[in-house]
Design a protein around this motif. Structure first.
Motif, PDB file in Angstrom:
ATOM      1  N   UNK A 319       0.884  -1.226  -0.070  1.00  0.00           N
ATOM      2  CA  UNK A 319      -0.021   0.115   0.080  1.00  0.00           C
ATOM      3  C   UNK A 319       0.910   1.042   0.066  1.00  0.00           C
ATOM      4  N   UNK A 320       1.952   1.203   0.493  1.00  0.00           N
ATOM      5  CA  UNK A 320       2.769   2.594   0.589  1.00  0.00           C
ATOM      6  C   UNK A 320       3.229   2.668  -0.778  1.00  0.00           C
ATOM      7  N   UNK A 321       3.618   1.688  -1.501  1.00  0.00           N
ATOM      8  CA  UNK A 321       4.042   1.710  -2.781  1.00  0.00           C
ATOM      9  C   UNK A 321       2.947   2.422  -3.771  1.00  0.00           C
ATOM     10  N   UNK A 322       1.734   2.326  -3.266  1.00  0.00           N
ATOM     11  CA  UNK A 322       0.694   2.811  -4.170  1.00  0.00           C
ATOM     12  C   UNK A 322       0.126   3.948  -3.704  1.00  0.00           C
ATOM     13  N   UNK A 323       1.005   4.890  -2.779  1.00  0.00           N
ATOM     14  CA  UNK A 323       0.573   6.254  -2.575  1.00  0.00           C
ATOM     15  C   UNK A 323       1.808   7.092  -3.192  1.00  0.00           C
TER      16      UNK A 323
END
Length: 333
Positions: A319-323
């Motif tokens: 999810x961090x990579x998605x932000x």
């Protein structure tokens, strides 16, 4: 004559010997076949990574020329609209200028002016391992699918009432600059693999308000099931709609989202409201990265690098990579 006949007889194979040889050949083929298949899959996976690399470079070249990334879509505020996708906007940067010249972004009904655009197969957008590499005919137009979705965030995508965008690198009506990606280009997803003809449910009208937290598990996502079920996810590379040309980091790659329809269980994507189809209901989406490569999906980062991401990656770094600006310090490595 008798001596010659005996010599010829000694040189011939017996039926038993022939069967033994055939059995040995069969065993050898059985042993070699998995290795051959593995080599072919490795070649397909490498080609897929190279294609994602070209998509990433096209996005970088677009940003360099326009001083911003392409918007995921441009949707006129206050009206419903089926917009062209960002994958259309980068056509000139993937050596598809002739096709790009047929596109008019200002027409009221964008896909029908030149229907040959929608039905064109863009080889760069199709993974060589895709099992459904075929056009989709509708009563009005024929479309062609794609296997790479742009990162539109972790869950919330767009609110048509306020114009608020989600937390991804791409969003409707928001052409972000690289300077706005404060998490770092090497730590932010640009695009991931998706499967063509993905089963999905859409226009569930739920959540209907902004601010709903992302579901933590596939079971929690079931609270948002409803709407229309079909098999047409990622079958229109021309359309700026999250379930067609997008992907979200709601769940790790290849997470199975079980949904039963007609007594058959499917692995689905979920879109609360298709972007461009409502002027009041926000778009949330769980569009999972999926591939046919065993155990991984290929992903391109905004810095142009490409990596294979394992299915068992923890949810937090994914999810961090998605932000684009979540303030996370972790990376996919």
């Amino acid at each position: 004559m008798s001596r010659q006949h005996n010599v010829l007889t000694k040189r011939a194979f017996t039926l038993v010997e022939l069967l033994v040889v055939i059995a040995i050949i069969g065993i050898l083929v059985g042993l070699l076949l998995p290795a051959v298949q593995a080599a072919r899959e490795a070649a397909r996976r490498s080609q897929c990574q190279n294609q994602l690399k070209q998509v990433g470079l096209a996005l970088q070249n677009y940003e360099s020329a326009q001083n911003r990334l392409p918007p995921f879509a441009e949707i006129p505020r206050g009206q419903t609209f089926q917009p062209f996708s960002a994958m259309v906007r980068i056509l000139p940067y993937i050596e598809e200028q002739q096709l790009a010249d047929l596109v008019d972004f200002d027409v009221a009904v964008p896909f029908t002016e030149h229907p040959e655009v929608a039905q064109t197969r863009i080889a760069l957008y199709m993974c060589p391992s895709e099992e459904n590499d075929r056009a989709r005919a509708t009563p009005t137009l024929t479309y062609y699918p794609l296997n790479y979705g742009l990162n539109v965030g972790t869950w919330f995508v767009y609110d048509p009432a306020t114009g608020k965008a989600g937390d991804g690198a791409f969003a409707p009506n928001h052409p972000f600059k690289f300077s706005e990606v404060s998490d770092g280009l090497s730590k932010t997803l640009a695009a991931c693999e998706v499967k063509a003809y993905q089963p999905n449910v859409w226009d569930t009208n739920n959540p209907s308000t902004v601010g709903e937290p992302a579901p933590a598990t596939p079971a929690a996502l079931a609270a948002y099931f409803g709407g229309t079920f079909d098999f047409n996810g990622h079958t229109e590379w021309v359309e700026g709609d999250v379930h067609e040309t997008g992907v979200t980091a709601t769940f790790p790659p290849n997470t199975r989202i079980p949904y039963t329809n007609g007594g058959v269980e499917y692995d689905i994507d979920v879109t609360s409201m298709r972007d461009g189809e409502s002027t009041t209901v926000p778009t949330y989406a769980a569009i999972t990265a999926r591939s046919y490569h065993p155990g991984v999906v290929n992903a391109a980062m905004l810095d142009g690098s490409v990596r294979a991401v394992a299915d068992d990656i923890d949810l937090a770094p994914w999810r961090a990579a998605g932000t684009r600006a979540g303030g996370e310090s972790v990376g996919l490595n």
